[in-house]
Design a protein around this motif. Sequence first.
Motif, PDB file in Angstrom:
ATOM      1  N   LEU A 287     -16.333 -15.331 -39.761  1.00  0.00           N
ATOM      2  CA  LEU A 287     -16.425 -14.334 -40.825  1.00  0.00           C
ATOM      3  C   LEU A 287     -15.771 -13.050 -40.308  1.00  0.00           C
ATOM      4  N   ILE A 288     -14.672 -12.664 -40.933  1.00  0.00           N
ATOM      5  CA  ILE A 288     -13.959 -11.455 -40.544  1.00  0.00           C
ATOM      6  C   ILE A 288     -14.256 -10.360 -41.561  1.00  0.00           C
ATOM      7  N   ILE A 289     -14.809  -9.264 -41.089  1.00  0.00           N
ATOM      8  CA  ILE A 289     -15.108  -8.135 -41.976  1.00  0.00           C
ATOM      9  C   ILE A 289     -14.003  -7.103 -41.782  1.00  0.00           C
ATOM     10  N   GLY A 290     -13.126  -7.015 -42.771  1.00  0.00           N
ATOM     11  CA  GLY A 290     -11.971  -6.121 -42.701  1.00  0.00           C
ATOM     12  C   GLY A 290     -10.678  -6.894 -42.545  1.00  0.00           C
TER      13      GLY A 290
ATOM     14  N   PHE B 219     -19.546 -17.079 -36.514  1.00  0.00           N
ATOM     15  CA  PHE B 219     -18.970 -16.150 -35.544  1.00  0.00           C
ATOM     16  C   PHE B 219     -18.363 -14.979 -36.317  1.00  0.00           C
ATOM     17  N   VAL B 220     -18.868 -13.782 -36.059  1.00  0.00           N
ATOM     18  CA  VAL B 220     -18.494 -12.598 -36.841  1.00  0.00           C
ATOM     19  C   VAL B 220     -17.534 -11.706 -36.052  1.00  0.00           C
ATOM     20  N   ILE B 221     -16.455 -11.294 -36.716  1.00  0.00           N
ATOM     21  CA  ILE B 221     -15.466 -10.395 -36.121  1.00  0.00           C
ATOM     22  C   ILE B 221     -15.355  -9.149 -36.996  1.00  0.00           C
ATOM     23  N   LEU B 222     -15.624  -7.989 -36.419  1.00  0.00           N
ATOM     24  CA  LEU B 222     -15.571  -6.726 -37.148  1.00  0.00           C
ATOM     25  C   LEU B 222     -14.232  -6.059 -36.890  1.00  0.00           C
TER      26      LEU B 222
END
Length: 287
Positions: free
Chosen positions: A15-18, A70-73
């Motif tokens: 999950l990419i936020i941005g 897996f989260v990427i900010l």
Amino acid sequence: MKKIFSQNKKNIQFLIIGLGLIGGSIAKKLSKNNYEVLAIDKSKKIFEMAKKAKVIRGGQEKIDSKKKLFVILALPPKDLLKVFQEFPKFLDTSEFITDCSSVKGDIYKLVKKYNLSSKFILSHPIAGSENSGFINSKANLFKDRISTISKLPGNSSRSLNACKELWDELGATSIVLDYKLHDKIFSLTSHLPHIVAFSLISLFSKRKISQYKNFIGGGLKDFTRIAESDPVMWENIFSLNRKNLLKDINELQNEIDNFKKYISNDDATKLLSHLKKIKKTKKSLNQ
């Protein structure tokens, strides 16, 4: 080191936020490598563009609780700080979290506050550009680049390995760097040069530009290229790294004052000696 991602592609989601330059480039590379990529972006237009291009599969509605998340900010620093309150569920239920920010101090405070130390790894790919936004993102942006990883107290070895594997998957080489030292180093190597470039262009804005425009050579163009960078991003960075940056600005001012003194006094000997020392230092940086 046991592979976390590549040997388990069917059971994980990113999950990419941005979806700006960095987030978009991460999404493009991961989807190209056959990972399931989801995203959140404040621009519906950009989100739909990424979805239509099959860079992402969808948004948060596609999150599967049976898969590891897996989260990427990948947001401007101040927007990134808001994520801790805006998306607590994703952070709490994720297997691993990392950021891509150029300033670490305030993020670390929130990582501690929200008890995310075991799975939040601070990282920073050295791959920025004056050309921002999803439209300028590319899958090979991180190829042969460096990404810093800042190990924090409480970080699990699994999360650290996941972060290293992520950047390896994206084509970058990871280097471990203390988060305080990170902010100090990048103040001088990145943030201050942007201040200088912005200041020089600001000086041009106070002159009759038409007199100078036809005489701008490659050196000035190269030197001030970064003055075209995203103003919002750089306001965030300057503000959040102000302690280190103000120290470096003061020291740079002292360097400029030295030049001013030598030139004012018409002291060619000291000026020449100073320039020779600077040239020697520059050559050592190239080695």
